[in-house]
Design a protein around this motif. Structure first.
Motif, PDB file in Angstrom:
ATOM      1  N   PHE A 216      43.647  29.110  48.326  1.00 31.22           N
ATOM      2  CA  PHE A 216      44.216  30.457  48.185  1.00 31.22           C
ATOM      3  C   PHE A 216      43.385  31.324  47.238  1.00 31.22           C
ATOM      4  O   PHE A 216      43.191  32.513  47.480  1.00 31.22           O
ATOM      5  CB  PHE A 216      45.674  30.390  47.701  1.00 31.22           C
ATOM      6  N   TRP A 217      42.893  30.732  46.161  1.00 33.18           N
ATOM      7  CA  TRP A 217      42.049  31.464  45.208  1.00 33.18           C
ATOM      8  C   TRP A 217      40.787  31.969  45.905  1.00 33.18           C
ATOM      9  O   TRP A 217      40.414  33.131  45.771  1.00 33.18           O
ATOM     10  CB  TRP A 217      41.671  30.549  44.048  1.00 33.18           C
ATOM     11  N   THR A 218      40.126  31.086  46.635  1.00 31.23           N
ATOM     12  CA  THR A 218      38.873  31.442  47.311  1.00 31.23           C
ATOM     13  C   THR A 218      39.103  32.527  48.361  1.00 31.23           C
ATOM     14  O   THR A 218      38.354  33.515  48.412  1.00 31.23           O
ATOM     15  CB  THR A 218      38.246  30.197  47.963  1.00 31.23           C
ATOM     16  N   LEU A 219      40.127  32.357  49.184  1.00 30.74           N
ATOM     17  CA  LEU A 219      40.425  33.369  50.208  1.00 30.74           C
ATOM     18  C   LEU A 219      40.792  34.709  49.578  1.00 30.74           C
ATOM     19  O   LEU A 219      40.355  35.767  50.045  1.00 30.74           O
ATOM     20  CB  LEU A 219      41.551  32.880  51.125  1.00 30.74           C
ATOM     21  N   GLY A 220      41.599  34.662  48.511  1.00 32.11           N
ATOM     22  CA  GLY A 220      41.973  35.906  47.816  1.00 32.11           C
ATOM     23  C   GLY A 220      40.766  36.594  47.200  1.00 32.11           C
ATOM     24  O   GLY A 220      40.638  37.816  47.254  1.00 32.11           O
ATOM     25  N   ALA A 221      39.862  35.816  46.617  1.00 31.55           N
ATOM     26  CA  ALA A 221      38.669  36.395  45.997  1.00 31.55           C
ATOM     27  C   ALA A 221      37.759  37.020  47.053  1.00 31.55           C
ATOM     28  O   ALA A 221      37.188  38.103  46.823  1.00 31.55           O
ATOM     29  CB  ALA A 221      37.915  35.328  45.215  1.00 31.55           C
TER      30      ALA A 221
ATOM     31  N   PHE B  18      33.910  29.715  42.168  1.00 29.93           N
ATOM     32  CA  PHE B  18      34.807  28.943  41.302  1.00 29.93           C
ATOM     33  C   PHE B  18      35.901  28.271  42.133  1.00 29.93           C
ATOM     34  O   PHE B  18      36.250  27.118  41.898  1.00 29.93           O
ATOM     35  CB  PHE B  18      35.439  29.851  40.238  1.00 29.93           C
ATOM     36  N   GLY B  19      36.441  28.979  43.096  1.00 24.67           N
ATOM     37  CA  GLY B  19      37.466  28.409  43.971  1.00 24.67           C
ATOM     38  C   GLY B  19      36.942  27.230  44.767  1.00 24.67           C
ATOM     39  O   GLY B  19      37.635  26.225  44.944  1.00 24.67           O
ATOM     40  N   VAL B  20      35.716  27.328  45.270  1.00 24.54           N
ATOM     41  CA  VAL B  20      35.112  26.236  46.040  1.00 24.54           C
ATOM     42  C   VAL B  20      34.904  25.013  45.144  1.00 24.54           C
ATOM     43  O   VAL B  20      35.208  23.877  45.540  1.00 24.54           O
ATOM     44  CB  VAL B  20      33.784  26.692  46.687  1.00 24.54           C
TER      45      VAL B  20
END
Length: 136
Positions: A27-32, A44-46
């Motif tokens: 969710f962090w990666t998609l949101g970023a 960072f999400g990855v």
């Protein structure tokens, strides 16, 4: 020698926590990416996802496997072997046999609170790790 291993319950809970952390990373990666943030934030999400997957695999192995890495539960080799034994067999005296240093099996034996090695009650220091043991 006794081994200290993680309990199956805590390892199973850590597996679930790692899966939740991986989902958060997705969710962090998609949101970023969606908000067009600079590249370090999606990266960072990855990295978060990769670490969470590695932890999930490690904890799942400890929760379900017979050969698990040593950390918390104290077990005898007859109950469960320790996969690190093949690397850590030699003690500081260069001997694998406790009888060579004056310890008879299961007679007057206590275990070092630091390394788990067999010692005698009258020993002031552990014959394996050398730490003082009679002050505990």
């Amino acid at each position: 020698m006794k081994s200290i291993k993680p309990g199956r319950g805590p390892s199973a809970m850590n597996t679930i926590g790692s899966i939740v952390a991986a989902i958060f990373g997705v969710f962090w990666t998609l949101g970023a990416f969606r908000i067009g943030s600079p590249m370090p934030l999606p990266l960072f999400g990855v990295i978060f996802i990769v670490i969470a997957i590695i932890q999930a695999i490690y904890n799942y192995k400890n929760a379900t496997g017979k050969d698990r890495m040593s950390l918390y539960d104290i077990t005898d080799p007859e109950e469960e072997s320790d996969p690190l034994d093949k690397y850590l067999k030699n003690n500081s005296t260069g001997s694998n046999n406790y009888e060579d240093i004056g310890i008879k099996p299961d007679i007057d034996v206590i275990y070092c609170p630091y390394c788990g090695s067999k010692t005698k009650e009258e020993f002031a220091y552990c014959p394996r790790c050398g730490k003082k043991i009679n002050d505990i």
